[in-house]
Design a protein around this motif. Structure first.
Motif, short mmCIF file in Angstrom:
data_model
loop_
_atom_site.label_atom_id
_atom_site.label_comp_id
_atom_site.label_asym_id
_atom_site.label_seq_id
_atom_site.Cartn_x
_atom_site.Cartn_y
_atom_site.Cartn_z
N ALA A 143 65.00 181.71 -26.01
CA ALA A 143 65.03 182.52 -27.23
C ALA A 143 66.03 183.65 -27.07
O ALA A 143 66.17 184.24 -25.99
N PHE A 144 66.74 183.95 -28.16
CA PHE A 144 67.68 185.07 -28.18
C PHE A 144 67.11 186.13 -29.11
O PHE A 144 66.77 185.83 -30.26
N THR A 145 67.01 187.35 -28.64
CA THR A 145 66.33 188.39 -29.41
C THR A 145 67.27 189.22 -30.28
O THR A 145 66.81 190.04 -31.07
N GLY A 146 68.59 189.02 -30.14
CA GLY A 146 69.53 189.78 -30.95
C GLY A 146 69.81 189.09 -32.27
O GLY A 146 69.02 188.29 -32.77
N THR A 147 70.97 189.39 -32.85
CA THR A 147 71.38 188.83 -34.14
C THR A 147 72.34 187.67 -33.92
O THR A 147 73.32 187.82 -33.18
N GLN A 148 72.04 186.54 -34.53
CA GLN A 148 72.91 185.37 -34.39
C GLN A 148 73.81 185.21 -35.61
O GLN A 148 73.41 185.47 -36.75
N TRP A 149 75.04 184.77 -35.35
CA TRP A 149 76.05 184.54 -36.38
C TRP A 149 76.69 183.18 -36.12
O TRP A 149 76.50 182.56 -35.09
N HIS A 150 77.49 182.75 -37.07
CA HIS A 150 78.37 181.59 -36.88
C HIS A 150 79.74 182.02 -37.38
O HIS A 150 79.86 182.94 -38.21
N SER A 151 80.79 181.35 -36.89
CA SER A 151 82.13 181.70 -37.39
C SER A 151 82.22 181.58 -38.90
O SER A 151 83.05 182.23 -39.54
N ALA A 152 81.33 180.77 -39.51
CA ALA A 152 81.34 180.62 -40.97
C ALA A 152 80.95 181.90 -41.69
O ALA A 152 81.34 182.09 -42.84
N ASN A 153 80.18 182.78 -41.04
CA ASN A 153 79.81 184.04 -41.70
C ASN A 153 80.18 185.27 -40.88
O ASN A 153 79.65 186.36 -41.12
N TYR A 154 81.08 185.09 -39.91
CA TYR A 154 81.57 186.23 -39.13
C TYR A 154 82.27 187.22 -40.06
O TYR A 154 83.21 186.85 -40.76
N LYS A 262 71.98 188.31 -22.97
CA LYS A 262 71.39 189.64 -23.14
C LYS A 262 72.19 190.52 -24.09
O LYS A 262 71.97 191.73 -24.15
N SER A 263 73.10 189.95 -24.85
CA SER A 263 73.95 190.73 -25.73
C SER A 263 73.20 191.13 -27.00
O SER A 263 72.15 190.58 -27.34
N ASP A 264 73.79 192.10 -27.73
CA ASP A 264 73.23 192.51 -29.02
C ASP A 264 73.42 191.42 -30.07
O ASP A 264 72.59 191.26 -30.97
N HIS A 265 74.54 190.68 -29.96
CA HIS A 265 74.88 189.67 -30.96
C HIS A 265 75.33 188.39 -30.26
O HIS A 265 75.88 188.44 -29.15
N LEU A 266 75.10 187.27 -30.92
CA LEU A 266 75.54 185.96 -30.44
C LEU A 266 76.26 185.26 -31.59
O LEU A 266 75.67 185.03 -32.65
N ILE A 267 77.55 184.95 -31.38
CA ILE A 267 78.35 184.30 -32.42
C ILE A 267 78.68 182.88 -31.98
O ILE A 267 79.35 182.67 -30.97
N TRP A 268 78.19 181.91 -32.74
CA TRP A 268 78.46 180.50 -32.44
C TRP A 268 79.79 180.09 -33.09
O TRP A 268 79.91 180.09 -34.31
N CYS A 269 80.77 179.76 -32.29
CA CYS A 269 82.04 179.22 -32.78
C CYS A 269 82.09 177.75 -32.34
O CYS A 269 82.94 177.33 -31.55
#
Length: 329
Positions: A143-154, A262-269
């Motif tokens: 589980a990731f506790t920060g905010t997840q993004w994708h390049s589609a909504n970066y 452990k980052s604040d954000h995770l961006i899936w590209c």
């Protein structure tokens, strides 16, 4: 409500692939309707991140029939959107928007294209829906506790100022976004393998020529010279090259579990999948199972470079020729 008029062709999608196909259908005299789910012209280019640009200069970024206006350097998204809007206006295509196509049926030689409000009849259907609306995120345990993004909504770098960001992906979007964020945030760039940089002198112009050579070789049943990936995965745009050379863009081994991030954000590209939902039931894998259904603009499997502005032309032209021949136009 069903429109009783029978169109020669209906194109689902009003982005670059749909417009290129409409251009050739117009030249062939085919009665064509474009159904687009966007509120205005521009297709996926309306939604890319603020700093995203083409890999090619404007003179190597043309749809058939009308050059892109000049731009100093690599054109940004706004320039592309304005070009696509002008292209629509120049050729006066019949476009209905915003229309969300939900299903396409086929019966007794006719396609019925459905939206929640209306349906249309056509002898042929072109799926030109692209991939942007179907972002792909791989499954990982943990589980990731920060905010997840994708390049589609970066949204660009500004919201990440001073924070820690994990970027996943070893291709163009991952490198570009990680390079941009490395100027304002603490970035960990996760990749499954070492980055495969293209030579510094390779940009969209080189890739355009290579894709043209591939298309001609395939057409002539000659040996395929190979896809762009033989050169590498990452085009060396100036800000990517600068980040790499300065040491800000270095890869980290891909995590095995989200618990490790452990980052604040995770961006899936991590790319996209073809947005083929409305026509999925009429396909045999990636191949149309019904005569009269055509796919345009879905990357190499619909033609070398067909997901690019310049590269979509040959596959759009082929689809239009097949439709025209079937209609006797």
């Amino acid at each position: 409500m069903r429109n009783p008029h029978v169109f020669g062709a209906i194109i689902i999608g009003g982005g670059q692939s749909g417009l290129a196909t409409a251009y050739y259908l117009r030249r062939a005299g085919v009665d064509t309707l474009i159904l687009d789910d966007q509120a205005a012209p521009g297709g996926a280019w309306r939604h890319v991140w603020p700093s995203m640009t083409l890999f090619s200069t404007a003179d190597f970024s043309n749809l058939p029939g009308r050059p892109m206006p000049a731009f100093d350097g690599f054109p940004p998204a706004r320039h592309v959107v304005d070009y696509l809007a002008d292209y629509e206006k120049r050729y006066d295509f019949t476009i209905h928007r915003p229309v969300r196509v939900t299903r396409v049926d086929h019966d007794e030689g006719l396609f019925t294209v459905h939206s929640p409000e209306q349906s249309w009849l056509a002898r042929n259907v072109v799926a030109a829906t692209g991939t942007w609306s179907a972002p792909f995120v791989p499954a990982y345990p943990g589980a990731f506790t920060g905010t997840q993004w994708h390049s589609a909504n970066y949204p660009g770098a500004e919201p990440f100022q001073g924070q820690s960001v994990a970027v996943v992906g070893a291709a163009n979007s991952g490198a570009q976004i990680a390079a941009e964020l490395s100027q304002v945030a603490r970035v960990t760039w996760y990749t499954r393998h070492e980055p495969r940089w293209m030579p510094d002198d390779v940009d969209g112009r080189v890739l355009f020529r290579r894709n043209r050579q591939r298309a001609l070789a395939i057409l002539r049943a000659e040996t395929d010279p190979g896809p762009d990936s033989q050169l590498g995965d990452i085009v060396m745009l100036p800000h990517v090259r600068e980040a790499r050379d300065s040491g800000r863009l270095t890869p980290t081994r891909m995590f095995d579990s989200l618990d490790e991030v452990k980052s604040d954000h995770l961006i899936w590209c991590t790319g996209f999948r073809p947005a083929l939902g409305p026509v999925r039931g009429l396909l045999d894998g990636r191949v149309p199972a019904i005569p009269g259904l055509h796919l345009v603009g879905y990357g190499d499997w619909t033609g070398p470079g067909s997901a690019t502005i310049t590269g979509v032309g040959p596959s759009a032209k082929q689809a239009a020729q097949e439709i025209s021949a079937a209609l006797g136009a």
